[in-house]
Design an enzyme around this catalytic site. Structure first.
Site, PDB file in Angstrom:
ATOM      1  N   LYS A  55      -4.376  68.499 105.727  1.00 28.90           N
ATOM      2  CA  LYS A  55      -3.787  69.225 106.730  1.00 28.90           C
ATOM      3  C   LYS A  55      -2.647  70.036 106.577  1.00 28.90           C
ATOM      4  CE  LYS A  55      -3.180  64.957 108.725  1.00 28.90           C
ATOM      5  NZ  LYS A  55      -3.618  64.204 107.548  1.00 28.90           N
ATOM      6  N   ARG A  84      -1.503  61.402 116.833  1.00 24.70           N
ATOM      7  CA  ARG A  84      -1.967  60.663 116.109  1.00 24.70           C
ATOM      8  C   ARG A  84      -2.575  59.337 116.713  1.00 24.70           C
ATOM      9  NH1 ARG A  84       0.839  61.528 110.904  1.00 24.70           N
ATOM     10  NH2 ARG A  84      -0.207  60.883 108.920  1.00 24.70           N
ATOM     11  N   ARG A 143      -0.792  63.649  94.466  1.00 26.14           N
ATOM     12  CA  ARG A 143       0.048  64.368  95.532  1.00 26.14           C
ATOM     13  C   ARG A 143       1.267  64.264  94.953  1.00 26.14           C
ATOM     14  NH1 ARG A 143      -0.078  64.288 101.905  1.00 26.14           N
ATOM     15  NH2 ARG A 143       0.049  62.041 101.770  1.00 26.14           N
ATOM     16  N   ARG A 199       5.145  60.169  96.593  1.00 25.02           N
ATOM     17  CA  ARG A 199       5.540  59.346  97.882  1.00 25.02           C
ATOM     18  C   ARG A 199       5.195  57.971  97.724  1.00 25.02           C
ATOM     19  NH1 ARG A 199       3.152  63.029 102.778  1.00 25.02           N
ATOM     20  NH2 ARG A 199       2.827  60.910 103.765  1.00 25.02           N
ATOM     21  N   ARG A 204      -3.395  53.055 105.183  1.00 23.64           N
ATOM     22  CA  ARG A 204      -3.431  54.281 106.173  1.00 23.64           C
ATOM     23  C   ARG A 204      -4.688  54.670 106.354  1.00 23.64           C
ATOM     24  NH1 ARG A 204       0.225  58.316 102.899  1.00 23.64           N
ATOM     25  NH2 ARG A 204       0.224  59.529 104.860  1.00 23.64           N
TER      26      ARG A 204
HETATM   27  P1  ADP Z   1      -2.249  65.792 104.474  1.00 26.71           P
HETATM   28  O1  ADP Z   1      -1.336  66.944 104.891  1.00 26.71           O
HETATM   29  O2  ADP Z   1      -3.531  65.830 105.214  1.00 26.71           O
HETATM   30  O3  ADP Z   1      -2.000  64.598 104.361  1.00 26.71           O
HETATM   31  P2  ADP Z   1      -1.975  67.545 102.139  1.00 26.71           P
HETATM   32  O4  ADP Z   1      -2.283  68.789 102.662  1.00 26.71           O
HETATM   33  O5  ADP Z   1      -0.764  67.053 101.654  1.00 26.71           O
HETATM   34  O6  ADP Z   1      -2.922  66.190 103.053  1.00 26.71           O
HETATM   35  O7  ADP Z   1      -3.019  67.157 100.662  1.00 26.71           O
HETATM   36  C1  ADP Z   1      -3.119  66.159 100.187  1.00 26.71           C
HETATM   37  C2  ADP Z   1      -3.283  66.280  98.558  1.00 26.71           C
HETATM   38  O8  ADP Z   1      -4.536  66.910  98.265  1.00 26.71           O
HETATM   39  C3  ADP Z   1      -2.203  67.468  98.093  1.00 26.71           C
HETATM   40  O9  ADP Z   1      -1.547  66.848  96.922  1.00 26.71           O
HETATM   41  C4  ADP Z   1      -2.782  68.688  98.094  1.00 26.71           C
HETATM   42  O10 ADP Z   1      -2.078  69.548  97.253  1.00 26.71           O
HETATM   43  C5  ADP Z   1      -4.266  68.271  97.694  1.00 26.71           C
HETATM   44  N1  ADP Z   1      -5.275  69.220  98.198  1.00 26.71           N
HETATM   45  C6  ADP Z   1      -5.258  69.610  99.565  1.00 26.71           C
HETATM   46  N2  ADP Z   1      -6.274  70.243  99.956  1.00 26.71           N
HETATM   47  C7  ADP Z   1      -7.133  70.255  98.873  1.00 26.71           C
HETATM   48  C8  ADP Z   1      -8.355  70.681  98.661  1.00 26.71           C
HETATM   49  N3  ADP Z   1      -9.124  71.485  99.425  1.00 26.71           N
HETATM   50  N4  ADP Z   1      -8.802  70.479  97.088  1.00 26.71           N
HETATM   51  C9  ADP Z   1      -8.389  69.622  96.601  1.00 26.71           C
HETATM   52  N5  ADP Z   1      -7.099  68.996  96.825  1.00 26.71           N
HETATM   53  C10 ADP Z   1      -6.700  69.199  98.014  1.00 26.71           C
HETATM   54  P1  AMP Z   2       2.340  62.336 107.021  1.00 28.60           P
HETATM   55  O1  AMP Z   2       3.343  63.147 106.388  1.00 28.60           O
HETATM   56  O2  AMP Z   2       1.793  63.211 108.240  1.00 28.60           O
HETATM   57  O3  AMP Z   2       1.256  61.525 106.208  1.00 28.60           O
HETATM   58  O4  AMP Z   2       3.201  61.180 107.818  1.00 28.60           O
HETATM   59  C1  AMP Z   2       3.538  60.017 107.043  1.00 28.60           C
HETATM   60  C2  AMP Z   2       4.122  58.982 107.941  1.00 28.60           C
HETATM   61  O5  AMP Z   2       4.870  59.211 108.831  1.00 28.60           O
HETATM   62  C3  AMP Z   2       2.739  58.367 108.473  1.00 28.60           C
HETATM   63  O6  AMP Z   2       1.893  57.421 107.809  1.00 28.60           O
HETATM   64  C4  AMP Z   2       3.169  57.646 109.848  1.00 28.60           C
HETATM   65  O7  AMP Z   2       3.891  56.437 109.105  1.00 28.60           O
HETATM   66  C5  AMP Z   2       4.509  58.494 110.249  1.00 28.60           C
HETATM   67  N1  AMP Z   2       3.998  59.446 111.167  1.00 28.60           N
HETATM   68  C6  AMP Z   2       3.839  60.955 110.996  1.00 28.60           C
HETATM   69  N2  AMP Z   2       3.580  61.255 112.054  1.00 28.60           N
HETATM   70  C7  AMP Z   2       3.199  60.405 113.158  1.00 28.60           C
HETATM   71  C8  AMP Z   2       3.039  60.146 114.577  1.00 28.60           C
HETATM   72  N3  AMP Z   2       2.502  61.432 115.058  1.00 28.60           N
HETATM   73  N4  AMP Z   2       2.858  59.183 114.880  1.00 28.60           N
HETATM   74  C9  AMP Z   2       3.238  57.840 114.137  1.00 28.60           C
HETATM   75  N5  AMP Z   2       3.493  57.978 112.902  1.00 28.60           N
HETATM   76  C10 AMP Z   2       3.426  59.040 112.353  1.00 28.60           C
END
Ligand code: ADP
Ligand code: AMP
Length: 213
Positions: A13, A88, A127, A160, A171
């Protein structure tokens, strides 16, 4: 253009939201980034949020809905935004709809980035994140130029705490229980668009652009 990103943690995302924000010149609003910045700065909100985030749980709705309602009313969000990590839960989606209705607005697209659970642990354990500027990397798929250092701001990259495998499983459970129902919610509003998030990042982005136009 007002866009919501849906999908499991680690689905991509944030990766796609940053690209959308750049191409369409709208702000990328990530509630996770907002909480992490608050944790880094030691604010009251950060202290409260951290206790939930570290356990892989969602932060309570009341700590997030007003924050987002305020953020989307700022000047830079007038022409739209891409929301990443919010809503969420169904109550968060309902409160967002109520805030939008007051402004005479609505969501244009809810983009669901679909990635099966079995791919997620690998995505998350690889990541690496920059808590200073919010940039995200992957040890295999999106390497920084210099190992362990953010390309954008030079900060040390971190794994993280909530990306460790045991927390990722938690999660994912929380996602299926509390967040996945939003797919039907936005389908019922006729704004849901699904993309295959297992493709490589550029292909996923091309698919999104073909939807957004
Ligand atoms: P989210 O925001 O949904 O938690 P991220 O955008 O941070 O996910 O992506 C999670 C991990 O996967 C990151 O390390 C990112 O660089 C990697 N990633 C994202 N999209 C892809 C993809 N299409 N193919 C492989 N790795 C990806
Ligand atoms: P993210 O960076 O989107 O993966 O979010 C990391 C963490 O932040 C999540 O696992 C939740 O604990 C918290 N968080 C982020 N956005 C929300 C939301 N909209 N509602 C509740 N918790 C959130």
């Amino acid at each position: 253009m007002r866009i919501i990103m849906l999908g499991a943690p680690g689905a991509g995302k944030g990766t796609q939201a940053k690209k959308i924000a750049e191409k369409y010149n709208i702000p990328h609003i990530s509630t996770g980034d907002i909480f992490r910045a608050n944790i880094k700065n030691g604010t009251e909100l950060g202290v409260k949020a951290k206790s939930y985030m570290d356990q892989g749980l969602l932060v309570p709705d009341e700590l997030v809905v007003d924050l987002v309602a305020d953020r989307i009313q700022q000047d830079d969000a007038k022409a739209g935004y891409v929301l990443d990590g919010f809503p969420r839960t169904i109550p968060q989606a309902e409160s967002l709809d109520a805030a939008l209705a007051k402004m005479g607005q609505k969501i244009d697209y809810a983009v669901d980035v679909e990635v099966p659970d079995e791919n997620i642990v690998n995505r998350m354990s690889g990541r690496r994140a920059c808590v200073k500027c919010g940039a995200t990397y992957h040890l295999q798929y999106a390497k920084p130029k210099a190992e362990g250092v953010c390309d954008v701001c030079g900060e040390q990259l971190i794994l993280r705490d909530d990306d460790k495998p045991e927390t990722v499983q938690k999660r994912l459970g929380v996602y299926h229980q509390q967040t996945q129902p939003l797919i039907d919610y936005y389908e019922n509003q006729n704004v849901l668009k699904e993309v295959d998030g297992t493709k490589d990042m550029e292909e996923v982005f091309a698919d999104i652009v073909s939807i957004l136009g």
